[in-house]
Design an enzyme around this catalytic site. Structure first.
Site, PDB file in Angstrom:
ATOM      1  N   ASP A 295     -14.107 -26.289 -12.424  1.00 16.16           N
ATOM      2  CA  ASP A 295     -14.921 -25.179 -12.915  1.00 16.16           C
ATOM      3  C   ASP A 295     -14.205 -24.427 -14.034  1.00 16.16           C
ATOM      4  O   ASP A 295     -14.502 -23.262 -14.296  1.00 16.16           O
ATOM      5  CB  ASP A 295     -15.233 -24.197 -11.778  1.00 16.16           C
ATOM      6  CG  ASP A 295     -16.254 -24.739 -10.785  1.00 16.16           C
ATOM      7  OD1 ASP A 295     -16.842 -25.799 -11.059  1.00 16.16           O
ATOM      8  OD2 ASP A 295     -16.448 -24.099  -9.739  1.00 16.16           O
TER       9      ASP A 295
ATOM     10  N   ASP B 135     -13.765 -22.306   4.021  1.00 17.07           N
ATOM     11  CA  ASP B 135     -13.189 -23.191   5.031  1.00 17.07           C
ATOM     12  C   ASP B 135     -13.376 -22.624   6.438  1.00 17.07           C
ATOM     13  O   ASP B 135     -13.847 -23.307   7.348  1.00 17.07           O
ATOM     14  CB  ASP B 135     -11.709 -23.443   4.738  1.00 17.07           C
ATOM     15  CG  ASP B 135     -10.953 -22.172   4.345  1.00 17.07           C
ATOM     16  OD1 ASP B 135     -11.523 -21.069   4.444  1.00 17.07           O
ATOM     17  OD2 ASP B 135      -9.785 -22.299   3.933  1.00 17.07           O
TER      18      ASP B 135
END
Length: 432
Positions: A101, A250
């Site tokens: 990104d 996560d």
């Protein structure tokens, strides 16, 4: 005067409750140490058994997609990509996705690295987005839709997996097919670079060696650490997929999968070295992101855990106690403010307040010291002598105070500014 006395008692009561909550939260670390010693032998035997599971012949091995998220990481992306290409797995079943990104020159570096590895016969693709929607979670989600395969090995760009990582860590999936993910232990490329990195090594060793290992052995919820692990698609889908509306994607996916019945494995004997932040500013930003993300996930998952009929009461208690650790800083800040106000309104309460404060601090130090030393002994065999370790503990206390002060400043500013969207503040890597 009566009103002031009542207010003083109320603030004093709040202070006392906060002290008790902090003692309980930190006391859970001492409980984890006790539980660790009780379960260690059986847990290590199980890990050894799972890692001795035979692998199928190469022709029958599953395809594995290695995902390496990056954002303005610079030259370190080449080392990360090349370490993924060096993994020992059939070439036609190893697929590498560089999830980039970047908004700087890293983007061109990623394209060049992918081209260079493709020229050597590796299946490497650079997946570059024009915006960072969803941040790391969004990148993982989009990349997963571009491949049909079922296993995803995830590495932050600065981690260097050993060449046999897949040969070792894929084995548990064949022994226990309902494993959501296999998490390897972090190791470190620069643990003794300076006082800060040494303190981080000790702290993370305790987190991984005591908390993570014990949660796995006890059947408690095992949070994914964001890197150095392998997920299978079915578990990701069962948890609702990767999401980018929290800065700890996560932990979020871990709990969403856990309430659906998926369990995970932590490997104490497999270490993957990565880079520790070596300057205080970067480390404090990382800690703030982790703390914010923990609170986001806690608020989201509390109701899901409580209303689940498939989770045993003991497992719910373990999960809630873990998530309640996100309240450490808010409870501390409320407690300190309440104690000061109570002392100002009723000076006669000061001796009692100070006594309670000193007892709480002493208890916290005992629990933290035991926890950190136990983790160091388990992972490093006690390589730091006791006197030097005492210095590390002083640094740890200083680090915790710094994080609290920074967090207080961040939240104080938020009180007087317009709400802002969640921003993933990625920890920069230097490539050491």
């Amino acid at each position: 005067m009566a009103i002031l006395a009542i207010l003083a008692l109320l603030f004093g009561a709040v202070f006392a409750v906060c002290c008790l909550l902090l003692a309980a939260f930190i006391g859970s670390l001492l409980y984890m140490v006790v539980l660790h010693h009780r379960l260690k032998d059986a847990g290590l035997r199980r890990e050894e058994r799972l890692l001795s599971t035979p692998l199928p012949a190469d022709a029958d091995l599953p395809h594995v997609v290695v995902q390496i998220p990056s954002f303005n990481e610079g030259p370190v992306v080449r080392r990360g990509a090349e370490s993924a290409a060096a993994l020992d797995w059939p070439r036609d079943k190893l697929h590498i996705q560089l999830l980039d990104d970047s908004t700087d020159e890293t983007a061109e570096m990623v394209r060049q690295v992918a081209a260079d590895l493709r020229a050597k016969g590796f299946d490497v693709v650079a997946l570059q987005r024009t915006d960072r929607s969803g941040y790391k979670g969004g990148a993982l989600h989009e990349a997963m839709q571009k491949t049909p395969y079922d296993f995803f090995a995830i590495f932050d760009v600065d981690y260097i997996p050993p060449t046999d990582f897949l040969r070792v860590c894929m084995r548990p999936f064949f022994a226990e097919p309902r494993t959501a993910f296999v998490q390897a232990r972090f190791d470190f490329l620069n643990p003794h670079e300076n006082a800060l990195t040494e303190m981080q090594m000790v702290t993370l060793d305790a987190h991984l060696g005591i908390e993570q290992a014990t949660r796995c052995w006890a059947g408690h919820p095992l949070p994914f650490n964001g890197t150095c692990g392998i997920w299978q698609r079915a578990a990701i889908d069962a948890g609702g997929g990767w999401k980018g509306d929290t800065v700890t994607e996560d932990l979020d996916l871990t709990y969403r999968g856990w309430v659906k019945g998926w369990r995970a494995l932590f490997l104490t004997t497999v270490g993957v070295p990565g880079e520790l932040p070596a300057d205080t500013k970067t480390w404090l930003r990382q800690q703030q992101r982790w703390q914010d993300g923990f609170r986001h996930v806690s608020m989201r998952m509390f109701p899901e855990i409580l209303k689940s009929r498939d989770i045993t009461p003991s497992a719910k208690l373990a999960a809630l106690l873990h998530l309640c650790m996100a309240l450490n800083q808010p409870v501390l800040l409320v407690g300190v403010a309440s104690g000061i106000l109570a002392g100002l309104l009723a000076p006669s309460l000061v001796p009692l307040l100070l006594t309670l404060f000193v007892v709480t601090v002493a208890w916290v130090l005992v629990c933290a010291t035991t926890f950190l030393r136990a983790g160091h002994n388990f992972i490093r065999g006690g390589e730091i002598p006791p006197l030097e370790f005492a210095v590390v503990l002083v640094r740890f206390v200083g680090g915790q105070i710094a994080t609290v002060v920074r967090s207080f400043g961040v939240h104080f500013k938020k009180m007087f500014s317009k709400p802002k969207p969640v921003v993933f503040d990625r920890t920069p890597k230097r490539g050491n």
